[in-house]
Design an enzyme around this catalytic site. Structure first.
Site, PDB file in Angstrom:
ATOM      1  N   LYS A 102      39.860   0.362 -62.825  1.00  0.00           N
ATOM      2  CA  LYS A 102      41.227   0.187 -62.374  1.00  0.00           C
ATOM      3  C   LYS A 102      42.026  -0.736 -63.667  1.00  0.00           C
ATOM      4  CE  LYS A 102      40.501   0.297 -57.550  1.00  0.00           C
ATOM      5  NZ  LYS A 102      40.483  -0.427 -56.322  1.00  0.00           N
ATOM      6  N   GLN A 157      39.864  -6.021 -53.699  1.00  0.00           N
ATOM      7  CA  GLN A 157      38.741  -4.838 -53.704  1.00  0.00           C
ATOM      8  C   GLN A 157      37.963  -5.280 -52.573  1.00  0.00           C
ATOM      9  OE1 GLN A 157      38.807  -2.443 -55.791  1.00  0.00           O
ATOM     10  NE2 GLN A 157      36.689  -1.491 -55.053  1.00  0.00           N
ATOM     11  N   ASP A 209      47.367  -0.604 -52.108  1.00  0.00           N
ATOM     12  CA  ASP A 209      46.571   0.171 -51.583  1.00  0.00           C
ATOM     13  C   ASP A 209      46.868   0.885 -50.369  1.00  0.00           C
ATOM     14  OD1 ASP A 209      43.805  -0.031 -52.676  1.00  0.00           O
ATOM     15  OD2 ASP A 209      43.542  -1.995 -51.953  1.00  0.00           O
TER      16      ASP A 209
HETATM   17  N1  GUN Z   1      36.752  -0.219 -52.058  1.00  0.00           N
HETATM   18  C1  GUN Z   1      36.532   0.922 -51.921  1.00  0.00           C
HETATM   19  N2  GUN Z   1      37.537   1.813 -52.220  1.00  0.00           N
HETATM   20  C2  GUN Z   1      38.669   1.006 -52.335  1.00  0.00           C
HETATM   21  C3  GUN Z   1      39.909   0.934 -52.336  1.00  0.00           C
HETATM   22  O1  GUN Z   1      40.821   1.894 -52.636  1.00  0.00           O
HETATM   23  N3  GUN Z   1      40.791  -0.219 -52.484  1.00  0.00           N
HETATM   24  C4  GUN Z   1      40.171  -1.351 -52.266  1.00  0.00           C
HETATM   25  N4  GUN Z   1      41.056  -2.455 -52.316  1.00  0.00           N
HETATM   26  N5  GUN Z   1      39.035  -1.716 -51.917  1.00  0.00           N
HETATM   27  C5  GUN Z   1      38.325  -0.525 -52.335  1.00  0.00           C
END
Ligand code: GUN
Length: 312
Positions: A54, A98, A121
Site C-alpha cells: 500500500k 490493517q 477502507d
Molecule cells: N486486511 C485484509 N484486507 C484488508 C483491508 O482491505 N483493509 C484492512 N484495513 N485490513 C485488511
C-alpha cells in the site's frame, strides 16, 4: 475454450495512472498531495507485506503516506487515541488500520473510531449503511475492485445469478450487497454462502452461479465440477502455501482450482494478479475521493432530493 483472464494487474495499473495524472494536476495547481496513514499492530507477515504494498502504491501515484507500527501489546485505548489524533489532523485524508488485530482489541471499536470522511477502507457503520442504501460514500476497496473489473470487462450482471462464498465484513458481505444494489454492475440475484452453509447446499448452489465470487481462504475449495460452463469466476482467496521453488519459500493460492476451472469459465481472475492489485488501486481512489472531501455527509442533513433512483 480457455477463459479470458480478468487481468487485475493491468487494470489496476490503468487506474493508478489515472490517479497519478490527477495528482500531477493538483501539484501543478499548487495543492498538496493526498495523504494516507496506515496503522499496523504487531508483525503478522502477510499484513506487513500488504501494508508495504500500500505504501509503495502511494509513492507510485504521488501520494504522501505514513506507516505507524505499534507493538502487539498496544492497548485498545492507546490505539483509539492514535486514530483520533489522525482524525483531527487536517493534513491526513485517509486512515486505515490493517486487520486482523490482536485478540485483546475489538475490531468494531477501531472501525468505529475512524472518522467516516477519512474511512478509506469503507468499513465504518455509517459508510456501510450509506453503501447499502446506494448513497454516495466511501466503499470497501476489495468489493469495489471486483465491481470495477466487471465494469471494465463489460460483463453484464443485471438479472444474473451471483453466488458469493464467504460472508466476511471486508469482502463477502459488502460484495453481496453491492452486486444486488441498483446500478451497473449490480441488479444481480445474489446468494450468499458461508461457513454454516452445509457442504451439500454449497455443492447445489455454486453450480447455479453465472458470476461466482469466492472469498474464503481455502485453496482448492472450488473445483471444476462445481462451476457452470461459461461462468465468470472471481477468486479473492490469498492463502500462503509452502513452496520450495520460490525465493520466499511460499506461494499464494486462491480458493479456486485455477488449472481446471479456467477451461470451463468464460472469465477468471488469476491469483496472484487478479483481485489483489485491484484492492490497492481502489484504496488509492478512495483516498483521492476523501482528499477531495467528496463525502462530507452534509447531504444527509438536507431535505431528501429526488436525485436518488428509487430501486424499491
Ligand atoms: N486486511 C485484509 N484486507 C484488508 C483491508 O482491505 N483493509 C484492512 N484495513 N485490513 C485488511
Amino acid at each position: 475454450m480457455a477463459a479470458t483472464l480478468l487481468d487485475g494487474k493491468a487494470v489496476s495499473q490503468q487506474i493508478k495512472e489515472e490517479i497519478r495524472d490527477e495528482v500531477t494536476r493538483l501539484s501543478t495547481a499548487g495543492q498538496r498531495p493526498p495523504h494516507l496513514v496506515v496503522l499496523l499492530v504487531g508483525d503478522n507477515p502477510a499484513s506487513v507485506i500488504y501494508v508495504r504494498n500500500k505504501m509503495r502504491a502511494c509513492e507510485m501515484v504521488g501520494f504522501s503516506s505514513t506507516m505507524k507500527r505499534f507493538p502487539e501489546a498496544i492497548t485498545e485505548a492507546e490505539l483509539l487515541r492514535k486514530v483520533n489524533d489522525f482524525n483531527r489532523d487536517p493534513d491526513v485524508d485517509g486512515i486505515i488500520v490493517q486487520m486482523p488485530l490482536p485478540d485483546h482489541i475489538t475490531p468494531q471499536k477501531v472501525t468505529q473510531a475512524i472518522h467516516p470522511s477519512k474511512d478509506v477502507d469503507g468499513f465504518h457503520p455509517l459508510n456501510v449503511g450509506l453503501m447499502t442504501l446506494n448513497f454516495p460514500c466511501l466503499m470497501p476497496a476489495t468489493p469495489s475492485g471486483i465491481l470495477e473489473l466487471l465494469r471494465r470487462y463489460q460483463i453484464p450482471t443485471k438479472g444474473k445469478h451471483c453466488v458469493v462464498v464467504g460472508r466476511s465484513r471486508i469482502v463477502g458481505r459488502p460484495t453481496s450487497i453491492m452486486m444486488s444494489r441498483g446500478g451497473q454492475p449490480g441488479e444481480a440475484t445474489v446468494s450468499l454462502c458461508h461457513k454454516y452453509t452445509p457442504p451439500e447446499d454449497l455443492a447445489r448452489i455454486v453450480p447455479q452461479a453465472d458470476i461466482l465470487i469466492v472469498a474464503v481462504g481455502k485453496p482448492g475449495l472450488i473445483t471444476a465440477d462445481m462451476v457452470k460452463p461459461g461462468a465468470v469466476v472471481i477468486d479473492v482467496g490469498t492463502t500462503r502455501v509452502p513452496a520450495d521453488d520460490t525465493k520466499s519459500g511460499y506461494r499464494i493460492k486462491g480458493d479456486v482450482d485455477f488449472a481446471e476451472v479456467k477451461d470451463k469459465a468464460s472469465f477468471i481472475t488469476p491469483v496472484p494478479g487478479g483481485v489483489g492489485p485491484m484492492t490497492i488501486a481502489l484504496l488509492l481512489r478512495n483516498t483521492l475521493d476523501a482528499y477531495k472531501q467528496r463525502f462530507d455527509f452534509s447531504h444527509l442533513l438536507q431535505t431528501p432530493s429526488n436525485s436518488y433512483e428509487d430501486e424499491s
